[in-house]
Structure formats: C-alpha cells, structure tokens
Design an enzyme around this catalytic site. Structure first.
Site, short mmCIF file in Angstrom:
data_model
loop_
_atom_site.label_atom_id
_atom_site.label_comp_id
_atom_site.label_asym_id
_atom_site.label_seq_id
_atom_site.Cartn_x
_atom_site.Cartn_y
_atom_site.Cartn_z
N THR A 94 -74.46 53.61 11.21
CA THR A 94 -73.38 53.75 10.23
C THR A 94 -73.77 54.75 9.02
OG1 THR A 94 -72.44 51.74 11.39
CG2 THR A 94 -71.56 52.59 8.97
N GLN A 151 -58.83 23.70 8.18
CA GLN A 151 -57.61 23.10 8.00
C GLN A 151 -57.84 21.44 8.29
OE1 GLN A 151 -55.49 24.61 6.43
NE2 GLN A 151 -53.72 22.87 6.25
N GLY A 195 -59.56 19.64 5.90
CA GLY A 195 -58.80 19.43 4.70
C GLY A 195 -59.57 20.18 3.48
N GLU A 214 -69.74 46.65 15.82
CA GLU A 214 -69.88 46.99 17.19
C GLU A 214 -68.58 47.53 17.89
OE1 GLU A 214 -72.55 47.68 18.85
OE2 GLU A 214 -73.83 46.83 17.40
#
Length: 378
Positions: A125, A334, A337, A361
């Site tokens: 990259t 979630q 909490g 990837e």
C-alpha cells in the site's frame, strides 16, 4: 454434503492454539493494546512453541499447516485478541517466498522467521494507492547488478520493527504487468521509518509509513520473476482473505461468548438479563451469524487445501465474516450496556479491532466487486 468436522490432528491444533491464546495472549492483551508496546515476550514464547510461521514448510522449520489448520490457529488467537494476533504475525510475504523464492532466499527468510531471528513486513500500500494496487509508484531501477528503490509505502504492519520488507516495486510499464517483488533489508542506507501510524485498534501491532530514498539492493533480492510480482501476490489473495475471515470469526466468537456469559451474570429487575426475550433474540441472531461465518470460512479453506481456487467463496467468506464481526461485537457491547463501553471488558477492544477487517486485504466493496464479477462472468 460438505463435511465440516475436524480431523483429530485439526482438533489438536485447536486445543494447542486455544491453550496458548488463553494463557499467554488473553492476560496481557489489554495492557499491550493500551500501551502500544509490541509484545516481544509473547512472540518469543510463540516462537518456542512453534506457533510462528505455521504455514511455512517443515523443511524450513515451519509446521507446514494447510489452510484449515491455519484458519483454526487464526481464529483461536483472534478470539483471545485480534490485535495481539496481528502483533504476533511476523511472517509477511513468506507465502510468495516459499513458492517463488530461490533456495537461498528460502533458507534466509523462512528459516529466519521460524527460528525467531527475523521479523518480516509486506510493503504494498502507498499513500495514493490502496485498493488500486496496480498503480503503485514506488520504483526499482536497475543499475548493473543492483536495484535502486525510491518511493513511499504506508499502513505497513510491523514496518518499524521488521528486519526486511518484501516491497512491491514498479520495474516495468504501467499496470499490473510492471510490478516486481523485492526483499529490502531495513538496515540499508536510504531506508527510513518515516512515521508510526496511530490507529483505532490493533495497537499492540506496529504500523508505519516507510520511505525508500535511493535504497540499493542486489538483484538476488528479486523474488520470482521481474514484472510478475503483482500476479505472484494475487496467487495468495484467496488464502489471505480466508485467513482474514478466520480472524473476523475469532472476534465474533469471543464477543458472542462474552455476551452469553455477561447475560447469565448480570441482573436487572430481580432476574438475570438472559431471561429477557429481547436479550435471547439478540444472542440467537448473533449465534446464527457466527455459525454462518464459520461455515463459509472453513468451506473456502477446505477447498484451498484440495487444490481448488475458490475465488468467489473466499471473497464471500471475507466479506461476510468481517461484516458480522462488527455487528456481533456491537450487539455484545449493547448487551453489556454501559459496561460494554468501558475498557474493563474485552468486547470494547474487539469492537475496535473488528472495523479493520472490512478494510484490509481488500475492502468490503472490492469483495462485492469480485463476487459480482464471478457471478456475471465479467
């Protein structure tokens, strides 16, 4: 009918991997994620246990694992902590070297990785070229019996701690057919770690931007064929994508496990929250997603081990597993909490790790392009 059962040997790989992950990785994962310190001691223990370079051929000190076994290893380590798995994965570029490298390169790199003498990185990259890998601008000009390399690579895992970077360079014309893979030792003149990159997750694993300023390496450092590096790299994208799917699966499985345990312990309104139908349904949906990801991932892995090239299935596994990893991690938070939003529970850490798997990837969008291309014969 596809048989998803594991052999005795594969079950043993799971047992060994899980034991190491639970005893050596899990207890220190939060510490290294928060400090950003690379876990050298854990890596050394993994080297001693033969858990580094598991896919490297036995002739060069590796375990010679197939894709299914490699996925088991990746899933179990990522289940403990995906960032720590990334930190311990120091064998970048070894698949290409094992397939296309000279005997000297194999002895140098592969044996160096499995013995713990070397840490590797893969330089592909660039600041202006991520998904568009065919347009890389880093050049390698031939000067008698050397290559002279100039350019910048970014988002390089272990770039600042690596002993070598298998660097994708432009040696020919434009496009895919002008790219070569060249081993660059990081102690050569002109090689510079330009900056460390600070990330949302994976903080135990170093990520850096690298600069090559007239770096000279001998022509013997070319891996495979000149101008064929992109195609050599692409040969292993299916394995890499299935490996990413396995890591994503590990994240999702850990978050499901944590959610089930928390729901059985946490009490509200005079009962465990697992007795509320809303929690039950959420856990059920999470379990279905995890199981679907597991089947896609191990089906693709088994096909690779049989010598097939499951391009579409590998992209499906990578796409689905990475997407549901974030979803399951979010649902686990979630269920936790307010506690899920704290760093006292591993679901918060795994949630931050999960997002990267939709990017690395090949992004989710690229995977959809590949799947559509295969479906439509484009």
């Amino acid at each position: 009918m596809i048989d998803f059962s594991l052999t005795d040997q594969q079950q043993a790989v799971r047992k060994t991997s899980r034991e190491f992950a639970e005893t050596e990785i899990d207890p220190v994962a939060r510490e290294h994620e928060e400090s950003g310190e690379w876990p050298r001691e854990v890596w050394e223990k993994a080297v001693d246990a033969g858990l580094i370079g598991v896919s490297i051929p036995e002739a060069y000190g590796g375990a010679g694992m197939g894709q299914v076994e490699a996925c088991i290893f990746a899933e179990e380590f990522a289940r403990a902590d995906a960032g720590m798995l990334a930190a311990l994965g120091t064998e970048f570029g070894t698949r290409m070297i094992a397939e296309y490298g000279t005997e000297e390169q194999k002895e140098w790199i592969l044996e160096g990785i499995t013995s713990g003498d070397l840490i590797g990185a893969l330089g592909n990259t660039e600041p202006e070229h991520g998904s568009d890998a065919a347009s890389i601008e880093t050049t390698a000009e031939k000067d008698e019996d050397e290559y002279v390399i100039d350019g910048v690579k970014t988002f390089i895992t272990h770039g600042a701690i690596a002993d070598y970077v298998l660097t994708m360079c432009r040696t020919g014309g434009e496009g895919h057919s002008g790219i070569s893979a060249i081993i660059v030792e990081t102690d050569r003149d002109g090689f510079e770690v330009e900056s460390d990159i600070h990330k949302m997750g994976w903080n135990a694993s170093n990520t850096a931007q690298l600069r090559y300023d007239g770096v000279r390496v001998p022509e013997e450092n070319l891996v495979g064929y000149e101008d064929a590096g992109f195609y050599q790299l692409m040969e292993f994208f299916e394995e890499e994508r299935v490996g990413i799917a396995a890591q994503s699966l590990g994240i999702a499985q850990r978050c499901l496990d944590e959610a089930v345990e928390y729901a059985s312990e946490r009490r509200q309104f005079d009962r465990e929250i697992r007795k509320f139908q809303a929690i039950q349904h959420k856990l059920a949906d999470m379990a279905v997603k995890v199981e679907n990801a597991r089947r896609l991932t191990y089906d693709a892995a088994a096909r690779i081990d049989r010598g097939e090239s499951p391009t579409k299935l590998a992209s499906m596994a990578k796409l689905y597993a990475s997407e549901i990893a974030e979803e399951v991690a979010s649902d686990a938070m979630q269920i936790h909490g307010g506690n899920g939003y704290t760093r006292d529970y591993p679901v918060e850490r795994q949630y931050r790790h999960a997002k990267l798997y939709q990017i690395g990837e090949g992004t989710s969008e690229i995977q959809r392009n590949i799947i559509a291309k295969e479906l439509l014969d484009l």
